[in-house]
Design a protein around this motif. Sequence first.
Motif, mmCIF file in Angstrom:
data_model
loop_
_atom_site.group_PDB
_atom_site.id
_atom_site.type_symbol
_atom_site.label_atom_id
_atom_site.label_comp_id
_atom_site.label_asym_id
_atom_site.label_seq_id
_atom_site.Cartn_x
_atom_site.Cartn_y
_atom_site.Cartn_z
ATOM 1 N N PRO A 2 43.222 37.843 27.752
ATOM 2 C CA PRO A 2 42.410 37.355 26.485
ATOM 3 C C PRO A 2 42.746 35.782 26.042
ATOM 4 N N GLY A 3 41.971 35.023 25.621
ATOM 5 C CA GLY A 3 42.071 33.676 25.155
ATOM 6 C C GLY A 3 42.229 32.861 26.363
ATOM 7 N N SER B 32 40.851 29.638 20.451
ATOM 8 C CA SER B 32 40.498 30.932 21.135
ATOM 9 C C SER B 32 40.881 32.318 20.559
ATOM 10 N N ALA B 33 40.439 33.222 21.377
ATOM 11 C CA ALA B 33 40.605 34.578 20.771
ATOM 12 C C ALA B 33 41.683 35.350 21.546
ATOM 13 N N LEU C 86 41.904 41.048 19.357
ATOM 14 C CA LEU C 86 40.481 41.459 18.754
ATOM 15 C C LEU C 86 40.859 40.899 17.203
ATOM 16 N N GLU D 223 36.398 38.798 15.292
ATOM 17 C CA GLU D 223 36.078 40.011 16.022
ATOM 18 C C GLU D 223 34.927 39.852 17.141
ATOM 19 N N TRP E 154 33.469 37.200 17.852
ATOM 20 C CA TRP E 154 33.828 36.122 18.951
ATOM 21 C C TRP E 154 34.569 36.526 20.034
ATOM 22 N N TYR E 155 35.563 37.521 19.817
ATOM 23 C CA TYR E 155 36.398 38.057 20.842
ATOM 24 C C TYR E 155 35.612 38.639 21.775
ATOM 25 N N THR F 6 33.598 36.675 24.258
ATOM 26 C CA THR F 6 34.417 35.768 25.059
ATOM 27 C C THR F 6 35.570 36.519 25.927
ATOM 28 N N SER F 7 36.588 36.897 25.180
ATOM 29 C CA SER F 7 37.534 37.335 25.762
ATOM 30 C C SER F 7 37.261 38.753 26.266
ATOM 31 N N LEU G 24 42.498 34.479 16.058
ATOM 32 C CA LEU G 24 41.972 33.173 16.669
ATOM 33 C C LEU G 24 43.523 32.366 16.582
#
Length: 424
Positions: A366-367, A12-13, A16, A349, A351-352, A355-356, A19
Amino acid sequence: MSITILKGTVVSAPALGKLDITENGCLVAEDGKITGVFPALPEQYAGAAVEDYGDALILQSFADLHLHAPQYPMLGMGMDLPLLDWLNTYTFPTEARFADPDYAREVYRKLARELIENGTTRVCMFSSLHREATLILMEELEKAGVTGYVGKVNMDRNGIPALQEETEESQRETLRWLEECRDFRHVKPILTPRFTPSCTNELMDFLGKLAAERGLPVQSHLSENTGEIAWVKELHPDCGQYWETYAKYGLWNDRTLMAHCVWSDARERAAMRVAGVTVVHCADSNQNICSGTAPVRVMLKEGLNVALGSDIAGGDHLSMFDVVAASIRASKARRILDGWDTDFLTVAEGWYLGTSAGAAFFGEQPGFAPGNRLHAIVLEDGDLPQPHPLTAAERLERCVYRRQKDAVRAVWSEGRLTFSREKK
Ligand code: GUN
Ligand code: FE
């Protein structure tokens, strides 16, 4: 109480560029709300059923914060035209077809399935101006397990005869739509003035007041294309900058999403940061219809909220894996053009952001933070040839750029299993 336990390599993220990785971990939820990610199953859950996904990756699912549902049938078409010609030639006639509820049902059912199968469980979506088709869209998303916001589009000028409302009609239909969509559980309304050139001052004023009265979020487009910006300047000579045409009517606050912002300068960006407006970066679309390359890295450095959107059908990819990759590439294009000391987005970044950052618009931390609703993708990547045994971070990177056929094995949305296929 219902307990859900997903076992696999949990990634998960939480911030920023960061992981969190738990190999052979357990992601646990109670009544659809995450309680934590654990390296071993805590004592209190002993005996509960475990969804054991073996070595598969368990990832946060995606939030697509800008896409146009009625443009789904024209994905990958009209790409040789700049924005305003593209709207008139392809987009408006395509959206006009959604006056037909049967057509809407057929297209929106497919779209909702494809979103879920690609791991997009949260959306902020434009419908067309049609009330009935908008309700059908909300219904199909709800059935498929896609959650989030959908907006009936408002447009009372500069459309085409087949796609434009009278001001009074637009107001009336919006109020009626708000009444009729009350009972949806996971799909909620968002006010959607298409963009400033599509809405008279009277309509903008109405929507701003409605947003304030009912506490509704707002989505629109901002500073996407230079021709569009010049047009807005002509329409609102009293406004120094494009964003002021929204701010003037109360459509500019921390529940506002603005797609693109390619050409927003330091002053416009500061106005977004101060108000807490979220920028939705749509890299595929910006390149396809030659709008430009948004300075995402600069926006992040300045502390703006930035999330990602597929912007179909300006964008040609519905999968947010591809949209994350496109945003990373766009940031590298800025680096090439702006100078080699400019940072680009790293995979973590990007990915964040997909998603988050998108989930934050729905009030999530986040995450896989405790208290978040369970939204997750289970992803298989064992069929791809490997140069060496991959770390979990390398596996994630590869999935952004390349997936095996049927890589998405399961999708969880709001604590519910909304898609699954047998492991091959
Ligand atoms: N600006 C106004 N409408 C649209 C649209 O449908 N797509 C994009 N990319 N920009 C817009
Ligand atoms: Fe758009």
